[in-house]
Design an enzyme around this catalytic site. Structure first.
Site, PDB file in Angstrom:
ATOM      1  CG  HIS A 186       5.647   0.437  -0.555  1.00 15.35           C
ATOM      2  ND1 HIS A 186       5.793   1.313   0.503  1.00 15.35           N
ATOM      3  CD2 HIS A 186       4.575   0.881  -1.268  1.00 15.35           C
ATOM      4  CE1 HIS A 186       4.849   2.239   0.436  1.00 15.35           C
ATOM      5  NE2 HIS A 186       4.102   2.009  -0.626  1.00 15.35           N
ATOM      6  CG  ASP A 193       1.945   4.220   1.034  1.00 15.67           C
ATOM      7  OD1 ASP A 193       2.498   4.648  -0.002  1.00 15.67           O
ATOM      8  OD2 ASP A 193       1.442   3.081   1.119  1.00 15.67           O
ATOM      9  CE1 TYR A 220      -2.155   5.584 -10.978  1.00 16.39           C
ATOM     10  CE2 TYR A 220      -2.004   4.350  -8.920  1.00 16.39           C
ATOM     11  CZ  TYR A 220      -1.732   4.469 -10.263  1.00 16.39           C
ATOM     12  OH  TYR A 220      -1.030   3.476 -10.915  1.00 16.39           O
ATOM     13  CG  HIS A 223      -2.617   5.510  -4.366  1.00 21.74           C
ATOM     14  ND1 HIS A 223      -2.787   4.348  -5.092  1.00 21.74           N
ATOM     15  CD2 HIS A 223      -1.334   5.480  -3.917  1.00 21.74           C
ATOM     16  CE1 HIS A 223      -1.661   3.661  -5.103  1.00 21.74           C
ATOM     17  NE2 HIS A 223      -0.762   4.316  -4.397  1.00 21.74           N
ATOM     18  CG  ASP A 225      -6.355   5.051   2.052  1.00 25.12           C
ATOM     19  OD1 ASP A 225      -5.568   5.082   1.073  1.00 25.12           O
ATOM     20  OD2 ASP A 225      -6.577   4.015   2.710  1.00 25.12           O
ATOM     21  CG  HIS A 226      -1.908   6.058   0.729  1.00 24.07           C
ATOM     22  ND1 HIS A 226      -2.900   5.152   0.385  1.00 24.07           N
ATOM     23  CD2 HIS A 226      -0.861   5.790  -0.097  1.00 24.07           C
ATOM     24  CE1 HIS A 226      -2.479   4.362  -0.588  1.00 24.07           C
ATOM     25  NE2 HIS A 226      -1.246   4.729  -0.909  1.00 24.07           N
ATOM     26  CG  HIS A 228       3.122   5.718  -3.373  1.00 25.91           C
ATOM     27  ND1 HIS A 228       3.593   4.623  -2.681  1.00 25.91           N
ATOM     28  CD2 HIS A 228       3.859   5.793  -4.518  1.00 25.91           C
ATOM     29  CE1 HIS A 228       4.558   4.050  -3.376  1.00 25.91           C
ATOM     30  NE2 HIS A 228       4.751   4.739  -4.492  1.00 25.91           N
TER      31      HIS A 228
END
Length: 244
Positions: A186, A193, A220, A223, A225-226, A228
């Site tokens: 990022h 994301d 992972y 992660h 909730d999204h 990447h």
């Protein structure tokens, strides 16, 4: 919707005009917005900044694990990516970037060169000037543009379903505030994301064939909730709950 309809009509008019004046076999100079105009047909063996501009827009049309270089050289991989792009949009898949291919690209982009379904504001919810990251502001913004075009390809491949970006570029301050890793992509502007629908596993799996070298998702750490996606020089995929 109105903006896209107008752009599509303009594109059709320009294709017809090109045919009338005999430039239908080349790129011509007409374009549907203020972003970029290709002035020649490009094919394998071509090179130059116009090839780089093309590569940015077709880099999401690759095979699993493949990443297209933005090197300005129209090689075999660029040819293959162009063919996939053409096939995806119902064009003759000959790997030659001419008037039809460019007209489709013009119809897919806004005046600031972002793909029509994404915007710089979606890829930068940190600050207004792209500063404070691991690279210069100009590089971070350019990286975000490349990411958006990959997401546009992914969106189309999934049936033109909306893709929601919850986080993109972060300065060191923004990254620290959300608990991001000190080496997070990022900070470079090339990460996104993704949340919402399609499912996170669908997004993570689909990302494998659109030029993303870093894919992290459910299973992972941090992660669930999204999903990447990013362009990492050291490729790494991990979404155990999705079979990745």
């Amino acid at each position: 919707m109105l903006r896209r309809t107008v752009r599509t009509l303009l594109t059709l008019v320009m294709i017809m005009a090109g045919a009338i004046v005999g430039v239908g076999a080349t790129s011509g100079t007409a374009h549907a917005d203020e972003c970029y105009t290709w002035s020649r047909t490009l094919t394998q063996g071509s090179s130059g900044p116009d090839v780089t501009q093309l590569q940015i827009r077709v880099a999401g049309w690759v095979t699993s694990g493949e990443r297209l270089s933005y090197d300005g050289v129209y090689g075999a991989r660029t040819t293959a990516a162009v063919k996939k792009f053409q096939s995806a949009y119902g064009l003759p898949a000959d790997g030659v970037a001419g008037s039809q291919t460019f007209s489709k690209i013009y119809a897919l982009q806004d005046a600031d060169c972002t793909p029509v379904h994404f915007a710089y504001s979606e890829l930068n919810k940190c600050n207004s000037n792209w500063s404070g990251g691991a690279v210069s502001a100009a590089t971070a913004k350019a990286n975000a543009l490349k990411t958006m075009w990959k997401l546009e390809a992914m969106r189309h491949a999934l049936g033109d379903v909306p893709i929601t970006v919850s986080s993109g570029f972060r300065s060191y301050a923004c990254n620290s505030a959300v608990g991001g890793a000190s080496t997070s992509r990022h900070l470079y502007g090339d990460a996104a994301d993704l949340t919402g629908s399609p499912s996170l596993c669908t997004l993570a799996k689909q990302a494998r064939v659109h030029g993303f070298s870093e894919i992290l998702g459910p299973g992972y750490p941090d992660h669930n909730d999204h999903a990447h996606v990013a362009l990492d020089p050291s490729p790494y995929w991990s979404a155990p709950n999705c079979g990745i």
